[in-house]
Motif scaffolding. Structure first.
Motif, PDB file in Angstrom:
ATOM      1  N   UNK A  26     -69.842   4.404  64.533  1.00 29.59           N
ATOM      2  CA  UNK A  26     -69.122   5.045  63.430  1.00 29.59           C
ATOM      3  C   UNK A  26     -67.628   4.770  63.497  1.00 29.59           C
ATOM      4  N   UNK A  27     -67.105   4.562  64.696  1.00 32.03           N
ATOM      5  CA  UNK A  27     -65.689   4.213  64.803  1.00 32.03           C
ATOM      6  C   UNK A  27     -65.420   2.913  64.057  1.00 32.03           C
ATOM      7  N   UNK A  28     -66.390   2.007  64.079  1.00 31.28           N
ATOM      8  CA  UNK A  28     -66.227   0.757  63.342  1.00 31.28           C
ATOM      9  C   UNK A  28     -66.345   0.976  61.839  1.00 31.28           C
ATOM     10  N   UNK A  29     -67.081   2.016  61.417  1.00 34.37           N
ATOM     11  CA  UNK A  29     -67.042   2.364  59.994  1.00 34.37           C
ATOM     12  C   UNK A  29     -65.629   2.770  59.594  1.00 34.37           C
ATOM     13  N   UNK A  30     -64.969   3.538  60.463  1.00 36.13           N
ATOM     14  CA  UNK A  30     -63.576   3.901  60.186  1.00 36.13           C
ATOM     15  C   UNK A  30     -62.705   2.646  60.092  1.00 36.13           C
ATOM     16  N   UNK A  31     -62.866   1.734  61.059  1.00 39.86           N
ATOM     17  CA  UNK A  31     -62.050   0.520  61.064  1.00 39.86           C
ATOM     18  C   UNK A  31     -62.331  -0.341  59.835  1.00 39.86           C
ATOM     19  N   UNK A  32     -63.602  -0.468  59.471  1.00 31.62           N
ATOM     20  CA  UNK A  32     -63.957  -1.275  58.303  1.00 31.62           C
ATOM     21  C   UNK A  32     -63.451  -0.638  57.010  1.00 31.62           C
TER      22      UNK A  32
ATOM     23  N   UNK B  96     -65.182   2.462  50.531  1.00 30.93           N
ATOM     24  CA  UNK B  96     -65.784   3.768  50.258  1.00 30.93           C
ATOM     25  C   UNK B  96     -67.141   3.906  50.940  1.00 30.93           C
ATOM     26  N   UNK B  97     -67.903   2.832  50.978  1.00 32.67           N
ATOM     27  CA  UNK B  97     -69.212   2.884  51.638  1.00 32.67           C
ATOM     28  C   UNK B  97     -69.063   3.156  53.128  1.00 32.67           C
ATOM     29  N   UNK B  98     -68.109   2.509  53.764  1.00 31.63           N
ATOM     30  CA  UNK B  98     -67.917   2.730  55.199  1.00 31.63           C
ATOM     31  C   UNK B  98     -67.299   4.103  55.471  1.00 31.63           C
ATOM     32  N   UNK B  99     -66.446   4.568  54.577  1.00 29.32           N
ATOM     33  CA  UNK B  99     -65.894   5.912  54.741  1.00 29.32           C
ATOM     34  C   UNK B  99     -67.002   6.956  54.651  1.00 29.32           C
ATOM     35  N   UNK B 100     -67.925   6.761  53.716  1.00 27.62           N
ATOM     36  CA  UNK B 100     -69.049   7.691  53.584  1.00 27.62           C
ATOM     37  C   UNK B 100     -69.948   7.630  54.809  1.00 27.62           C
TER      38      UNK B 100
ATOM     39  N   UNK C 240     -58.686  13.235  62.945  1.00 27.77           N
ATOM     40  CA  UNK C 240     -57.561  12.545  62.306  1.00 27.77           C
ATOM     41  C   UNK C 240     -58.048  11.369  61.472  1.00 27.77           C
ATOM     42  N   UNK C 241     -59.010  10.628  62.001  1.00 26.79           N
ATOM     43  CA  UNK C 241     -59.537   9.487  61.258  1.00 26.79           C
ATOM     44  C   UNK C 241     -60.292   9.932  60.009  1.00 26.79           C
ATOM     45  N   UNK C 242     -60.989  11.065  60.108  1.00 25.42           N
ATOM     46  CA  UNK C 242     -61.686  11.589  58.929  1.00 25.42           C
ATOM     47  C   UNK C 242     -60.690  11.957  57.834  1.00 25.42           C
ATOM     48  N   UNK C 243     -59.579  12.572  58.220  1.00 20.27           N
ATOM     49  CA  UNK C 243     -58.544  12.914  57.238  1.00 20.27           C
ATOM     50  C   UNK C 243     -57.972  11.654  56.592  1.00 20.27           C
ATOM     51  N   UNK C 244     -57.745  10.635  57.411  1.00 20.42           N
ATOM     52  CA  UNK C 244     -57.215   9.384  56.874  1.00 20.42           C
ATOM     53  C   UNK C 244     -58.185   8.769  55.870  1.00 20.42           C
ATOM     54  N   UNK C 245     -59.468   8.774  56.205  1.00 24.28           N
ATOM     55  CA  UNK C 245     -60.452   8.199  55.290  1.00 24.28           C
ATOM     56  C   UNK C 245     -60.555   9.000  53.997  1.00 24.28           C
ATOM     57  N   UNK C 246     -60.387  10.306  54.081  1.00 23.45           N
ATOM     58  CA  UNK C 246     -60.388  11.117  52.856  1.00 23.45           C
ATOM     59  C   UNK C 246     -59.238  10.710  51.942  1.00 23.45           C
ATOM     60  N   UNK C 247     -58.072  10.477  52.536  1.00 21.73           N
ATOM     61  CA  UNK C 247     -56.918  10.057  51.736  1.00 21.73           C
ATOM     62  C   UNK C 247     -57.141   8.658  51.159  1.00 21.73           C
ATOM     63  N   UNK C 248     -57.739   7.783  51.969  1.00 22.44           N
ATOM     64  CA  UNK C 248     -58.045   6.436  51.484  1.00 22.44           C
ATOM     65  C   UNK C 248     -59.002   6.502  50.296  1.00 22.44           C
ATOM     66  N   UNK C 249     -60.039   7.335  50.415  1.00 23.15           N
ATOM     67  CA  UNK C 249     -61.027   7.442  49.338  1.00 23.15           C
ATOM     68  C   UNK C 249     -60.386   7.957  48.055  1.00 23.15           C
ATOM     69  N   UNK C 250     -59.536   8.976  48.180  1.00 23.16           N
ATOM     70  CA  UNK C 250     -58.859   9.509  46.991  1.00 23.16           C
ATOM     71  C   UNK C 250     -57.986   8.444  46.337  1.00 23.16           C
ATOM     72  N   UNK C 251     -57.269   7.703  47.156  1.00 23.23           N
ATOM     73  CA  UNK C 251     -56.384   6.668  46.625  1.00 23.23           C
ATOM     74  C   UNK C 251     -57.176   5.567  45.922  1.00 23.23           C
TER      75      UNK C 251
END
Length: 298
Positions: free
Chosen positions: A225-231, A257-261, A277-288
Motif C-alpha cells: 500500500x505504501x507503493x499505492x501512495x507513491x504511485x 485516484x485509483x491508487x489513492x483509493x 500523513x500520507x492519507x491526508x496528502x492523498x485526500x488533498x491530491x484527490x480533491x485537487x
C-alpha cells in the motif's frame, strides 16, 4: 560543501573513470575469493573522511578503496555503507554519463548490501579524525543518499532524452523475483518509493518510472500500500506535468485516484511509515484532481 571539496571534485571531474586502476588482486587467477582486508572499516572510514575534508589523495585511490570495500567485504553493513557513500561522491564528480551510470550503479548495489547485511550487526568501532573512538551507523546516511541522489540520478540517466543510460532497475520488463530490500525492515523499499515518487514526470519518463514502482509493489508485499501512495503521488505529478496533452493528463489523473483509493482500502500494516500523513496528502491530491478533471468518473 567546502571549497576544498569543490576543488577535489573539480579535479576529479577531469579524470576519466577508465583511468581508475583495476582492483589489485593478490592471487589473481586462482579463483579464490579475496579476503576482506584487515582493519578495512578504518581504512574506508579514513578515505570517506578525507573526501569530506577535501584531502583525498586522488580519484583513482578513492575508487580503488571503494571497489575493494564493495567487493571484498560484502558481509559488513558498515563497510558496504561507506563504499556506497564513496561511490556517490565519485559519481558526483564526473560529467560523463557512462561513468556516472557505472558509479551510481555501484552505489546502489552497495546500498542494497548495507540493507541485506544489517541484521548481521552494525556499529563497528573506528577512530575518528579527532582521535576519539566512534561507532559507525551507516544505514540512515546511505538510504538518505539512496533517496536523495542514487535513485534520482539513475532515473535521470534512464529518462533524459538523448542520454538514456539505463540501469537494470529501469530496464527490467519482467516481475522481480523478490523484493530487493529486506522484509523485516521494509524501510529500504520506502526510501526508493519516495525517490521515485519525485522523479521526472515528463513525457517519456512516466512509463519507465511507474513501471519500476509497480514491479516493486508486486514484489514488496509487506509495503504494497505504501507503493499505492507513491504511485498516486507520482501520477498526480504526471497529470500536472502533461496538462498540454489532455488525454495523457486525464489518464494519469485517473491512475492517481485509483491508487489513492487502493491506499485507503489497504490493511494498515501494508501502508508503511507516516500512514496518517500520507492519507491526508492523498485526500488533498484527490480533491485537487477532481477540481481539475471534474468528469473523470464519466
Amino acid at each position: 560543501m567546502t571549497r576544498a571539496m569543490i576543488r577535489f571534485f573539480l579535479a576529479a571531474a577531469a579524470v576519466g573513470l577508465a583511468a581508475a586502476p583495476a582492483l589489485a588482486e593478490t592471487g589473481q587467477g586462482t579463483g579464490d575469493p579475496q579476503p576482506c582486508p584487515e582493519n578495512a572499516a578504518q581504512i574506508v572510514f579514513n578515505m570517506h573522511a578525507a573526501v569530506e575534508l577535501g584531502t583525498a589523495p586522488s580519484f583513482q585511490k578513492v575508487y580503488e578503496t571503494a571497489e575493494i570495500a564493495a567487493t571484498r567485504c560484502p558481509g559488513s553493513s558498515d563497510i558496504q555503507g561507506l563504499a556506497a557513500l564513496l561511490f556517490v561522491a565519485l559519481a558526483g564528480s564526473v560529467p560523463d554519463p557512462d561513468a556516472r551510470l557505472q558509479l551510481f550503479g555501484k552505489a546502489y548495489d552497495a546500498a542494497l548490501r548495507t540493507d541485506l547485511t544489517f541484521a548481521d550487526g552494525t556499529g563497528t568501532v573506528v577512530t575518528g579524525t579527532d582521535g576519539a573512538e566512534r561507532k559507525l551507523y551507516l544505514y540512515g546516511p546511505v538510504f538518505s543518499a539512496l533517496e536523495s541522489t542514487i535513485v534520482p540520478q539513475l532515473a535521470v540517466l534512464a529518462t533524459t532524452a538523448g542520454m538514456e543510460r539505463v540501469h537494470p532497475i529501469f530496464a527490467e520488463d519482467t516481475p522481480l523475483e523478490a523484493c530487493p530490500y529486506t522484509a523485516n525492515r521494509g524501510s529500504g523499499a520506502e526510501y526508493e518509493a519516495h525517490a521515485l515518487s519525485r522523479a521526472s514526470a515528463e513525457p517519456g519518463a512516466v512509463g519507465v518510472v511507474s513501471a519500476r514502482l509497480k514491479r516493486l509493489q508486486a514484489a514488496c508485499i509487506a509495503r504494497s500500500a505504501f507503493f499505492d501512495w507513491a504511485l498516486a503521488s507520482y501520477f498526480s505529478r504526471a497529470a500536472s506535468a502533461n496538462e498540454f496533452r489532455p488525454g495523457e493528463a486525464r489518464k494519469y489523473a485517473r491512475a492517481a485516484l485509483e491508487h489513492a483509493a487502493a491506499f485507503s482500502r489497504a490493511a494498515p500494516a501494508t501502508r508503511g511509515s507516516d500512514a496518517d500523513k500520507n492519507a491526508d496528502l492523498l485526500n488533498r491530491i484527490a480533491l485537487n484532481l477532481r477540481e481539475k478533471f471534474p468528469d473523470l468518473d464519466e
